[in-house]
Write a protein that holds these residues in place. Structure first.
Motif, PDB file in Angstrom:
ATOM      1  N   MET A   1      -0.701 -32.749  28.233  1.00  0.00           N
ATOM      2  CA  MET A   1      -0.583 -32.591  29.671  1.00  0.00           C
ATOM      3  C   MET A   1      -1.395 -31.391  30.155  1.00  0.00           C
ATOM      4  N   LEU A   2      -1.330 -30.277  29.437  1.00  0.00           N
ATOM      5  CA  LEU A   2      -2.052 -29.086  29.846  1.00  0.00           C
ATOM      6  C   LEU A   2      -3.551 -29.346  29.921  1.00  0.00           C
ATOM      7  N   HIS A   3      -4.049 -30.121  28.958  1.00  0.00           N
ATOM      8  CA  HIS A   3      -5.471 -30.444  28.951  1.00  0.00           C
ATOM      9  C   HIS A   3      -5.855 -31.259  30.192  1.00  0.00           C
ATOM     10  N   ARG A   4      -5.042 -32.239  30.543  1.00  0.00           N
ATOM     11  CA  ARG A   4      -5.318 -33.079  31.720  1.00  0.00           C
ATOM     12  C   ARG A   4      -5.234 -32.254  33.008  1.00  0.00           C
ATOM     13  N   SER A   5      -4.290 -31.326  33.047  1.00  0.00           N
ATOM     14  CA  SER A   5      -4.156 -30.454  34.212  1.00  0.00           C
ATOM     15  C   SER A   5      -5.429 -29.634  34.412  1.00  0.00           C
ATOM     16  N   LYS A   6      -5.948 -29.102  33.320  1.00  0.00           N
ATOM     17  CA  LYS A   6      -7.187 -28.324  33.400  1.00  0.00           C
ATOM     18  C   LYS A   6      -8.355 -29.194  33.867  1.00  0.00           C
ATOM     19  N   GLU A   7      -8.396 -30.436  33.398  1.00  0.00           N
ATOM     20  CA  GLU A   7      -9.451 -31.364  33.815  1.00  0.00           C
ATOM     21  C   GLU A   7      -9.366 -31.652  35.318  1.00  0.00           C
ATOM     22  N   LEU A   8      -8.146 -31.897  35.809  1.00  0.00           N
ATOM     23  CA  LEU A   8      -7.956 -32.179  37.231  1.00  0.00           C
ATOM     24  C   LEU A   8      -8.345 -30.964  38.076  1.00  0.00           C
ATOM     25  N   LEU A   9      -7.875 -29.796  37.695  1.00  0.00           N
ATOM     26  CA  LEU A   9      -8.197 -28.584  38.449  1.00  0.00           C
ATOM     27  C   LEU A   9      -9.695 -28.283  38.418  1.00  0.00           C
ATOM     28  N   ALA A  10     -10.340 -28.514  37.293  1.00  0.00           N
ATOM     29  CA  ALA A  10     -11.785 -28.289  37.191  1.00  0.00           C
ATOM     30  C   ALA A  10     -12.542 -29.223  38.133  1.00  0.00           C
ATOM     31  N   SER A  11     -12.110 -30.470  38.200  1.00  0.00           N
ATOM     32  CA  SER A  11     -12.753 -31.435  39.092  1.00  0.00           C
ATOM     33  C   SER A  11     -12.572 -31.026  40.553  1.00  0.00           C
ATOM     34  N   LEU A  12     -11.369 -30.595  40.907  1.00  0.00           N
ATOM     35  CA  LEU A  12     -11.106 -30.182  42.289  1.00  0.00           C
ATOM     36  C   LEU A  12     -11.834 -28.890  42.629  1.00  0.00           C
ATOM     37  N   ASP A  13     -11.931 -27.975  41.677  1.00  0.00           N
ATOM     38  CA  ASP A  13     -12.688 -26.742  41.909  1.00  0.00           C
ATOM     39  C   ASP A  13     -14.165 -27.042  42.121  1.00  0.00           C
ATOM     40  N   LYS A  14     -14.685 -28.008  41.388  1.00  0.00           N
ATOM     41  CA  LYS A  14     -16.085 -28.408  41.557  1.00  0.00           C
ATOM     42  C   LYS A  14     -16.300 -28.967  42.973  1.00  0.00           C
ATOM     43  N   LEU A  15     -15.339 -29.735  43.447  1.00  0.00           N
ATOM     44  CA  LEU A  15     -15.429 -30.286  44.802  1.00  0.00           C
ATOM     45  C   LEU A  15     -15.377 -29.161  45.833  1.00  0.00           C
ATOM     46  N   ARG A  16     -14.562 -28.147  45.591  1.00  0.00           N
ATOM     47  CA  ARG A  16     -14.477 -26.995  46.495  1.00  0.00           C
ATOM     48  C   ARG A  16     -15.795 -26.233  46.578  1.00  0.00           C
ATOM     49  N   GLU A  17     -16.592 -26.301  45.525  1.00  0.00           N
ATOM     50  CA  GLU A  17     -17.873 -25.601  45.493  1.00  0.00           C
ATOM     51  C   GLU A  17     -18.988 -26.391  46.177  1.00  0.00           C
ATOM     52  N   SER A  18     -18.711 -27.639  46.539  1.00  0.00           N
ATOM     53  CA  SER A  18     -19.710 -28.479  47.188  1.00  0.00           C
ATOM     54  C   SER A  18     -20.088 -27.896  48.553  1.00  0.00           C
ATOM     55  N   PRO A  19     -21.378 -27.777  48.826  1.00  0.00           N
ATOM     56  CA  PRO A  19     -21.789 -27.232  50.125  1.00  0.00           C
ATOM     57  C   PRO A  19     -21.415 -28.134  51.307  1.00  0.00           C
ATOM     58  N   THR A  20     -21.238 -29.407  51.053  1.00  0.00           N
ATOM     59  CA  THR A  20     -20.904 -30.329  52.147  1.00  0.00           C
ATOM     60  C   THR A  20     -19.430 -30.363  52.474  1.00  0.00           C
ATOM     61  N   VAL A  21     -18.584 -30.436  51.470  1.00  0.00           N
ATOM     62  CA  VAL A  21     -17.153 -30.629  51.717  1.00  0.00           C
ATOM     63  C   VAL A  21     -16.296 -29.419  51.366  1.00  0.00           C
ATOM     64  N   GLY A  22     -16.826 -28.499  50.598  1.00  0.00           N
ATOM     65  CA  GLY A  22     -16.034 -27.375  50.117  1.00  0.00           C
ATOM     66  C   GLY A  22     -15.410 -26.521  51.198  1.00  0.00           C
ATOM     67  N   LYS A  23     -16.112 -26.365  52.314  1.00  0.00           N
ATOM     68  CA  LYS A  23     -15.577 -25.503  53.374  1.00  0.00           C
ATOM     69  C   LYS A  23     -14.341 -26.096  54.050  1.00  0.00           C
ATOM     70  N   TYR A  24     -14.081 -27.378  53.829  1.00  0.00           N
ATOM     71  CA  TYR A  24     -12.914 -28.018  54.429  1.00  0.00           C
ATOM     72  C   TYR A  24     -11.713 -28.064  53.482  1.00  0.00           C
ATOM     73  N   ILE A  25     -11.897 -27.627  52.254  1.00  0.00           N
ATOM     74  CA  ILE A  25     -10.794 -27.568  51.290  1.00  0.00           C
ATOM     75  C   ILE A  25     -10.298 -26.130  51.260  1.00  0.00           C
ATOM     76  N   LEU A  26      -9.124 -25.908  51.842  1.00  0.00           N
ATOM     77  CA  LEU A  26      -8.584 -24.557  51.963  1.00  0.00           C
ATOM     78  C   LEU A  26      -7.929 -24.061  50.684  1.00  0.00           C
ATOM     79  N   ASP A  27      -7.234 -24.963  49.989  1.00  0.00           N
ATOM     80  CA  ASP A  27      -6.475 -24.524  48.823  1.00  0.00           C
ATOM     81  C   ASP A  27      -6.244 -25.679  47.868  1.00  0.00           C
ATOM     82  N   VAL A  28      -6.206 -25.348  46.602  1.00  0.00           N
ATOM     83  CA  VAL A  28      -5.806 -26.278  45.541  1.00  0.00           C
ATOM     84  C   VAL A  28      -4.704 -25.551  44.799  1.00  0.00           C
ATOM     85  N   ARG A  29      -3.497 -26.139  44.781  1.00  0.00           N
ATOM     86  CA  ARG A  29      -2.369 -25.434  44.193  1.00  0.00           C
ATOM     87  C   ARG A  29      -1.420 -26.388  43.489  1.00  0.00           C
TER      88      ARG A  29
END
Length: 114
Positions: A1-29
């Motif tokens: 489970m911990l491994h999958r959690s890290k994978e999900l968070l990494a994917s969402l963090d990558k999306l937050r870094e996107s210049p197009t959509v990242g500014k609209y993602i305030l938080d991942v928690r």
């Protein structure tokens, strides 16, 4: 489970870094695989942390609907612009990656539509 959690968070963090959509993602928690993604909103009062004048309206529900159209069920909260990931604890890496791709595509579509 911990491994999958890290994978999900990494994917969402990558999306937050996107210049197009990242500014609209305030938080991942969250913890484990119970993860929430909060979006900006033009409907909250100016001065509110969630306020972003050019953010797409009702982003959480629109992203959720697009995910459902693409075959992935995603929960939203009642008044905040938050979607919640609650996948099964035994989700495969392949299924998690597919879900992350669906989510990213849905977010990008909503942002492009405005």
């Amino acid at each position: 489970m911990l491994h999958r959690s890290k994978e999900l968070l990494a994917s969402l963090d990558k999306l937050r870094e996107s210049p197009t959509v990242g500014k609209y993602i305030l938080d991942v928690r969250g913890l484990g695989l119970m993860i929430g993604v909060e979006f900006a909103s033009p409907s909250t009062p100016p001065g509110d942390v969630a306020y972003h004048a050019d953010a797409p309206k009702d982003m959480a529900i629109r992203v959720s609907k697009k995910c459902i159209e693409k075959g992935m069920y995603l929960l939203t909260t009642s008044i905040y612009q938050v979607v919640r990931f609650i996948p099964p604890l035994n989700i495969s890496g392949e299924d998690l990656a597919k879900g992350c791709e669906i989510f990213a595509a849905a977010v990008e579509e909503v942002v492009c539509e405005g």
